[in-house]
Design a protein around this motif. Sequence first.
Motif, mmCIF file in Angstrom:
data_model
loop_
_atom_site.group_PDB
_atom_site.id
_atom_site.type_symbol
_atom_site.label_atom_id
_atom_site.label_comp_id
_atom_site.label_asym_id
_atom_site.label_seq_id
_atom_site.Cartn_x
_atom_site.Cartn_y
_atom_site.Cartn_z
ATOM 1 N N UNK A 5 50.473 43.970 44.012
ATOM 2 C CA UNK A 5 51.185 43.005 44.378
ATOM 3 C C UNK A 5 49.561 41.743 42.389
ATOM 4 N N UNK A 6 48.213 42.206 43.539
ATOM 5 C CA UNK A 6 47.791 41.772 42.483
ATOM 6 C C UNK A 6 47.949 42.196 41.286
ATOM 7 N N UNK A 7 47.425 43.896 40.776
ATOM 8 C CA UNK A 7 48.160 43.949 39.569
ATOM 9 C C UNK A 7 49.375 43.567 38.343
ATOM 10 N N UNK A 13 47.929 47.751 34.338
ATOM 11 C CA UNK A 13 48.862 48.926 35.104
ATOM 12 C C UNK A 13 48.479 48.492 36.906
ATOM 13 N N UNK A 14 49.378 49.518 37.934
ATOM 14 C CA UNK A 14 48.874 49.776 39.745
ATOM 15 C C UNK A 14 47.790 50.484 39.521
ATOM 16 N N UNK A 15 47.792 51.580 38.495
ATOM 17 C CA UNK A 15 47.183 52.871 38.439
ATOM 18 C C UNK A 15 45.608 51.944 38.028
ATOM 19 N N UNK A 16 45.638 51.728 36.969
ATOM 20 C CA UNK A 16 44.138 51.120 36.703
ATOM 21 C C UNK A 16 43.624 50.038 37.787
ATOM 22 N N UNK A 17 44.704 49.079 38.068
ATOM 23 C CA UNK A 17 44.211 48.371 39.272
ATOM 24 C C UNK A 17 43.709 49.374 40.304
ATOM 25 N N UNK A 18 44.124 49.997 40.523
ATOM 26 C CA UNK A 18 43.743 50.981 41.712
ATOM 27 C C UNK A 18 41.740 51.646 41.101
ATOM 28 N N UNK A 19 41.928 51.539 40.357
ATOM 29 C CA UNK A 19 40.663 52.935 39.404
ATOM 30 C C UNK A 19 39.418 51.740 39.929
ATOM 31 N N UNK A 21 39.138 49.021 42.348
ATOM 32 C CA UNK A 21 38.681 48.382 43.108
ATOM 33 C C UNK A 21 38.346 49.673 43.652
ATOM 34 N N UNK A 22 38.520 51.471 43.163
ATOM 35 C CA UNK A 22 37.376 52.357 43.749
ATOM 36 C C UNK A 22 36.075 52.360 43.379
ATOM 37 N N UNK A 23 36.160 51.191 42.291
ATOM 38 C CA UNK A 23 34.544 51.489 41.287
ATOM 39 C C UNK A 23 33.537 50.542 42.016
ATOM 40 N N UNK A 24 35.196 48.872 42.132
ATOM 41 C CA UNK A 24 33.865 47.941 42.759
ATOM 42 C C UNK A 24 33.588 48.556 44.886
#
Length: 113
Positions: A5-7, A13-19, A21-24
């Motif tokens: 939803x945030x992305x 892109x959803x995959x970019x936002x997931x990346x 979040x994982x880095x954070x």
Amino acid sequence: MTVKAASLLVGIKVRTSQHYVRQYKMENEMVVPNIMTKKILGRPPTLTGEHTAFLIDYYDKSADAVLFEARDALSEKFDGISITLSGLHKHLVDKAGLTSKKLESYQWLGWQK
């Protein structure tokens, strides 16, 4: 809010936002690049759409004109316009879609044979 939803909300892109979040989670610091500041902080373009329309009309009337002649006509029509020949050439190619089959250096620099 979910990552998806945030992305979608910010337009990445959803995959970019997931990346991100994982880095954070791994580094405990924000690593998201601020892409909006590049669009806002850049130097505004010297030539606008009105200038582009004038240049297209100018080259329709005199197709054999060289860049320094077009620049002189532009500065006569619009007061306060100051642009380099290389900047004008780039604008004509990028924005107006005008190109020369063979552009010799003495022509676009305004040199005479």
